[in-house]
Motif scaffolding. Structure first.
Motif, PDB file in Angstrom:
ATOM      1  N   SER A  16       3.914  -4.174  36.079  1.00 23.21           N
ATOM      2  CA  SER A  16       3.454  -4.997  34.971  1.00 23.21           C
ATOM      3  C   SER A  16       4.314  -4.774  33.736  1.00 23.21           C
ATOM      4  O   SER A  16       4.798  -3.662  33.491  1.00 23.21           O
ATOM      5  N   ALA A  17       4.500  -5.844  32.974  1.00 24.66           N
ATOM      6  CA  ALA A  17       5.194  -5.770  31.687  1.00 24.66           C
ATOM      7  C   ALA A  17       4.450  -6.648  30.699  1.00 24.66           C
ATOM      8  O   ALA A  17       3.910  -7.700  31.063  1.00 24.66           O
ATOM      9  N   ALA A  18       4.395  -6.200  29.455  1.00 25.82           N
ATOM     10  CA  ALA A  18       3.659  -6.941  28.430  1.00 25.82           C
ATOM     11  C   ALA A  18       4.360  -6.802  27.092  1.00 25.82           C
ATOM     12  O   ALA A  18       5.068  -5.826  26.835  1.00 25.82           O
ATOM     13  N   ILE A  19       4.142  -7.790  26.241  1.00 26.40           N
ATOM     14  CA  ILE A  19       4.614  -7.749  24.862  1.00 26.40           C
ATOM     15  C   ILE A  19       3.397  -7.817  23.950  1.00 26.40           C
ATOM     16  O   ILE A  19       2.536  -8.697  24.104  1.00 26.40           O
ATOM     17  N   VAL A  20       3.287  -6.853  23.027  1.00 30.95           N
ATOM     18  CA  VAL A  20       2.252  -6.920  21.991  1.00 30.95           C
ATOM     19  C   VAL A  20       2.935  -6.851  20.636  1.00 30.95           C
ATOM     20  O   VAL A  20       3.929  -6.143  20.460  1.00 30.95           O
ATOM     21  N   ARG A  21       2.398  -7.613  19.698  1.00 33.32           N
ATOM     22  CA  ARG A  21       2.882  -7.582  18.323  1.00 33.32           C
ATOM     23  C   ARG A  21       1.729  -7.179  17.419  1.00 33.32           C
ATOM     24  O   ARG A  21       0.742  -7.881  17.307  1.00 33.32           O
ATOM     25  N   ASP A  22       1.837  -5.994  16.836  1.00 35.88           N
ATOM     26  CA  ASP A  22       0.749  -5.442  16.017  1.00 35.88           C
ATOM     27  C   ASP A  22      -0.560  -5.428  16.795  1.00 35.88           C
ATOM     28  O   ASP A  22      -1.623  -5.774  16.268  1.00 35.88           O
ATOM     29  N   CYS A  23      -0.484  -5.040  18.064  1.00 40.38           N
ATOM     30  CA  CYS A  23      -1.615  -4.934  19.008  1.00 40.38           C
ATOM     31  C   CYS A  23      -2.158  -6.286  19.472  1.00 40.38           C
ATOM     32  O   CYS A  23      -3.111  -6.328  20.257  1.00 40.38           O
ATOM     33  N   VAL A  24      -1.597  -7.382  18.985  1.00 42.61           N
ATOM     34  CA  VAL A  24      -2.008  -8.703  19.464  1.00 42.61           C
ATOM     35  C   VAL A  24      -1.204  -9.033  20.718  1.00 42.61           C
ATOM     36  O   VAL A  24       0.029  -8.963  20.713  1.00 42.61           O
ATOM     37  N   LEU A  25      -1.888  -9.370  21.790  1.00 38.83           N
ATOM     38  CA  LEU A  25      -1.235  -9.632  23.073  1.00 38.83           C
ATOM     39  C   LEU A  25      -0.459 -10.939  23.018  1.00 38.83           C
ATOM     40  O   LEU A  25      -1.012 -11.992  22.685  1.00 38.83           O
ATOM     41  N   ARG A 302     -12.109  -8.314  32.287  1.00 42.77           N
ATOM     42  CA  ARG A 302     -11.720  -7.852  33.626  1.00 42.77           C
ATOM     43  C   ARG A 302     -10.199  -7.784  33.790  1.00 42.77           C
ATOM     44  O   ARG A 302      -9.685  -6.978  34.547  1.00 42.77           O
ATOM     45  N   ALA A 303      -9.474  -8.621  33.069  1.00 38.69           N
ATOM     46  CA  ALA A 303      -8.015  -8.594  33.159  1.00 38.69           C
ATOM     47  C   ALA A 303      -7.427  -7.274  32.679  1.00 38.69           C
ATOM     48  O   ALA A 303      -6.312  -6.910  33.060  1.00 38.69           O
ATOM     49  N   PHE A 304      -8.199  -6.546  31.854  1.00 38.22           N
ATOM     50  CA  PHE A 304      -7.701  -5.296  31.295  1.00 38.22           C
ATOM     51  C   PHE A 304      -8.357  -4.067  31.924  1.00 38.22           C
ATOM     52  O   PHE A 304      -8.191  -2.953  31.434  1.00 38.22           O
ATOM     53  N   THR A 305      -9.108  -4.268  33.006  1.00 33.48           N
ATOM     54  CA  THR A 305      -9.735  -3.124  33.676  1.00 33.48           C
ATOM     55  C   THR A 305      -8.785  -2.493  34.689  1.00 33.48           C
ATOM     56  O   THR A 305      -8.777  -1.276  34.864  1.00 33.48           O
ATOM     57  N   THR A 306      -7.990  -3.315  35.346  1.00 36.67           N
ATOM     58  CA  THR A 306      -7.030  -2.792  36.319  1.00 36.67           C
ATOM     59  C   THR A 306      -5.757  -2.361  35.595  1.00 36.67           C
ATOM     60  O   THR A 306      -5.615  -2.547  34.388  1.00 36.67           O
ATOM     61  N   ASP A 307      -4.821  -1.785  36.342  1.00 36.43           N
ATOM     62  CA  ASP A 307      -3.571  -1.323  35.732  1.00 36.43           C
ATOM     63  C   ASP A 307      -2.809  -2.511  35.147  1.00 36.43           C
ATOM     64  O   ASP A 307      -2.539  -3.486  35.858  1.00 36.43           O
ATOM     65  N   ASN A 308      -2.451  -2.421  33.876  1.00 31.86           N
ATOM     66  CA  ASN A 308      -1.727  -3.501  33.217  1.00 31.86           C
ATOM     67  C   ASN A 308      -0.873  -2.934  32.096  1.00 31.86           C
ATOM     68  O   ASN A 308      -1.172  -1.872  31.538  1.00 31.86           O
ATOM     69  N   ALA A 309       0.183  -3.640  31.759  1.00 36.77           N
ATOM     70  CA  ALA A 309       1.107  -3.138  30.750  1.00 36.77           C
ATOM     71  C   ALA A 309       0.634  -3.401  29.329  1.00 36.77           C
ATOM     72  O   ALA A 309       1.144  -2.784  28.390  1.00 36.77           O
ATOM     73  N   ALA A 310      -0.351  -4.293  29.151  1.00 37.43           N
ATOM     74  CA  ALA A 310      -0.852  -4.556  27.800  1.00 37.43           C
ATOM     75  C   ALA A 310      -1.452  -3.281  27.204  1.00 37.43           C
ATOM     76  O   ALA A 310      -1.214  -2.954  26.037  1.00 37.43           O
ATOM     77  N   MET A 311      -2.214  -2.541  28.017  1.00 30.73           N
ATOM     78  CA  MET A 311      -2.826  -1.304  27.505  1.00 30.73           C
ATOM     79  C   MET A 311      -1.750  -0.252  27.226  1.00 30.73           C
ATOM     80  O   MET A 311      -1.883   0.550  26.292  1.00 30.73           O
ATOM     81  N   VAL A 312      -0.679  -0.256  28.014  1.00 26.33           N
ATOM     82  CA  VAL A 312       0.422   0.683  27.786  1.00 26.33           C
ATOM     83  C   VAL A 312       1.130   0.342  26.483  1.00 26.33           C
ATOM     84  O   VAL A 312       1.468   1.227  25.691  1.00 26.33           O
ATOM     85  N   ALA A 313       1.336  -0.938  26.244  1.00 26.73           N
ATOM     86  CA  ALA A 313       2.006  -1.367  25.020  1.00 26.73           C
ATOM     87  C   ALA A 313       1.181  -1.029  23.783  1.00 26.73           C
ATOM     88  O   ALA A 313       1.723  -0.601  22.760  1.00 26.73           O
ATOM     89  N   VAL A 314      -0.143  -1.211  23.874  1.00 27.99           N
ATOM     90  CA  VAL A 314      -1.005  -0.893  22.725  1.00 27.99           C
ATOM     91  C   VAL A 314      -1.019   0.613  22.459  1.00 27.99           C
ATOM     92  O   VAL A 314      -0.927   1.052  21.301  1.00 27.99           O
ATOM     93  N   ALA A 315      -1.128   1.405  23.517  1.00 29.39           N
ATOM     94  CA  ALA A 315      -1.051   2.853  23.344  1.00 29.39           C
ATOM     95  C   ALA A 315       0.301   3.241  22.749  1.00 29.39           C
ATOM     96  O   ALA A 315       0.402   4.124  21.888  1.00 29.39           O
ATOM     97  N   GLY A 316       1.345   2.553  23.200  1.00 28.85           N
ATOM     98  CA  GLY A 316       2.673   2.800  22.652  1.00 28.85           C
ATOM     99  C   GLY A 316       2.788   2.406  21.194  1.00 28.85           C
ATOM    100  O   GLY A 316       3.529   3.044  20.429  1.00 28.85           O
ATOM    101  N   HIS A 317       2.070   1.374  20.790  1.00 31.33           N
ATOM    102  CA  HIS A 317       2.066   0.947  19.389  1.00 31.33           C
ATOM    103  C   HIS A 317       1.608   2.086  18.478  1.00 31.33           C
ATOM    104  O   HIS A 317       2.238   2.366  17.445  1.00 31.33           O
ATOM    105  N   PHE A 318       0.522   2.749  18.880  1.00 31.82           N
ATOM    106  CA  PHE A 318       0.001   3.845  18.051  1.00 31.82           C
ATOM    107  C   PHE A 318       0.974   5.025  18.019  1.00 31.82           C
ATOM    108  O   PHE A 318       1.160   5.657  16.972  1.00 31.82           O
ATOM    109  N   LYS A 319       1.590   5.331  19.145  1.00 33.90           N
ATOM    110  CA  LYS A 319       2.562   6.423  19.167  1.00 33.90           C
ATOM    111  C   LYS A 319       3.794   6.077  18.334  1.00 33.90           C
ATOM    112  O   LYS A 319       4.395   6.950  17.689  1.00 33.90           O
ATOM    113  N   TYR A 320       4.176   4.805  18.326  1.00 30.64           N
ATOM    114  CA  TYR A 320       5.305   4.358  17.504  1.00 30.64           C
ATOM    115  C   TYR A 320       4.982   4.555  16.029  1.00 30.64           C
ATOM    116  O   TYR A 320       5.828   5.036  15.249  1.00 30.64           O
TER     117      TYR A 320
END
Length: 338
Positions: A16-25, A302-320
């Motif tokens: 999975s790959a996702a783009i978030v901008r300021d946590c907005v998917l 439900r789209a965010f319950t399984t493994d997905n890159a959106a949650m990784v990107a949001v977690a990455g936003h906070f670490k950034y």
């Protein structure tokens, strides 16, 4: 100035790959692997090979759907662990290579943190997110944990499984019933048609806030063994009731400890996450519990319950934001807790 994060998730069998901008998917692309259904479980070697085939087109499609250029990405967030080591190596290596090519930093994300922080994925700037602190019940095929979330950077595991996870119990019991893999969704659908009080299965007596599901699996197996010996068609004739009774027992075990944690902490905001949070009975029980106790519940789409890159990107936003970048020499890891 907006922060644009590319997230990459490859911990198991979904690329999975996702783009978030300021946590907005902005985009979220997932390539699933059907090959594992034939084997009744994920085959690590096949999973890693499929990730190698999928990762370039998946990342390219996420960027295309977002309507941005690679030059607009501020950082790359990737799942470093836990998960299948071969699968993680594919995502980790790709993230490192792309960061070198683009000259931007990378941030490593704990897969479990990603599930907890999935509640901060916004569909628009007005999306509601939990306030800190909150309690999260993280339930998946590999993890069952009660987590006290003080901030995006500070999480405390209050209780966790000492053996099997709830999702594993769903899948393995479903397999004994002859249901396809993964069995959890099939149990969920059958349970809607069954009598949840028909069968009684063993519940563990574990001190504190820890979980155990091995005894339940054994109890379920022995029930089927004994009944099939008397009636070879027992499973087929009682599938819905078996599924409903199994589901109720698992949810009872989960909610008993979660309710105890709420009482001990006094926290009024609760959340669930992980693959099992897609289960209809579990979602309904959590909302009912919140309504009866004056709590605010956050239940993920439900789209965010399984493994997905959106949650990784949001977690990455906070670490950034925290300037918590990852060096290129850090390897992935297969096992860790929050």
């Amino acid at each position: 100035m907006s922060i644009t994060i590319l997230g990459i998730e490859s911990s198991c069998d979904d690329t999975s790959a996702a783009i978030v901008r300021d946590c907005v998917l902005v985009s979220n692309v997932i390539a699933s692997q059907k090959v594992h259904e034939f084997y009744g479980g994920v085959v690590p070697e096949l999973a890693s090979r499929a990730h190698q085939q999928n990762i370039v087109p998946v990342v390219s499609e996420a960027i295309r759907q977002a309507g941005i250029s690679k030059g607009e990405i501020n950082a790359i967030a990737f799942t470093r662990g836990p998960g299948l080591l071969g699968s993680l190596l594919v995502g980790t290596s790709f993230a490192k290579g792309l960061s070198i090519a683009l000259g931007i930093p990378i941030v490593d994300v704990n897969h479990l943190h990603g599930h907890v922080l999935s509640h901060f994925i916004k569909e628009d700037e007005n999306s509601e997110v939990p306030e800190f602190p909150f309690l999260c019940l993280l339930v998946s095929g590999g993890n069952s944990q009660i987590i006290k979330v003080m901030s995006p950077y500070e999480m405390q595991v209050m209780g966790q499984t000492i053996d099997d996870a709830a999702g594993e119990a769903f899948d393995k019991c479903a397999k004994v019933m002859g249901l396809p893999y993964p069995g959890g969704p099939y149990i969920d659908r059958l349970a809607a048609e069954g009598d949840a009080s028909r069968f009684k299965f063993s519940k563990p007596h574990i001190p504190g806030l820890d979980y155990s599901f091995s005894g339940l699996k054994t109890s379920f197996l022995y029930t089927l063994r004994d009944e099939v010996a008397k009636n070879p068609d027992f499973i087929e004739q009682n599938k819905a009731d078996l599924a409903a009774s199994l589901q109720k027992t698992i949810i009872d075990i989960l909610m008993d400890k979660f309710a105890q944690a709420v009482k001990e902490t006094g926290i009024k905001i609760i959340a669930i996450g992980g693959g099992v949070s897609a289960n209809s009975g579990f979602r309904n029980r959590v909302q009912e519990f919140a309504d009866n106790h004056g709590l605010k519940a956050f239940i993920p789409k439900r789209a965010f319950t399984t493994d997905n890159a959106a949650m990784v990107a949001v977690a990455g936003h906070f670490k950034y934001l925290n300037k918590d970048f990852c060096s290129l020499d850090l390897p992935p890891y297969a096992r860790v807790t929050v």
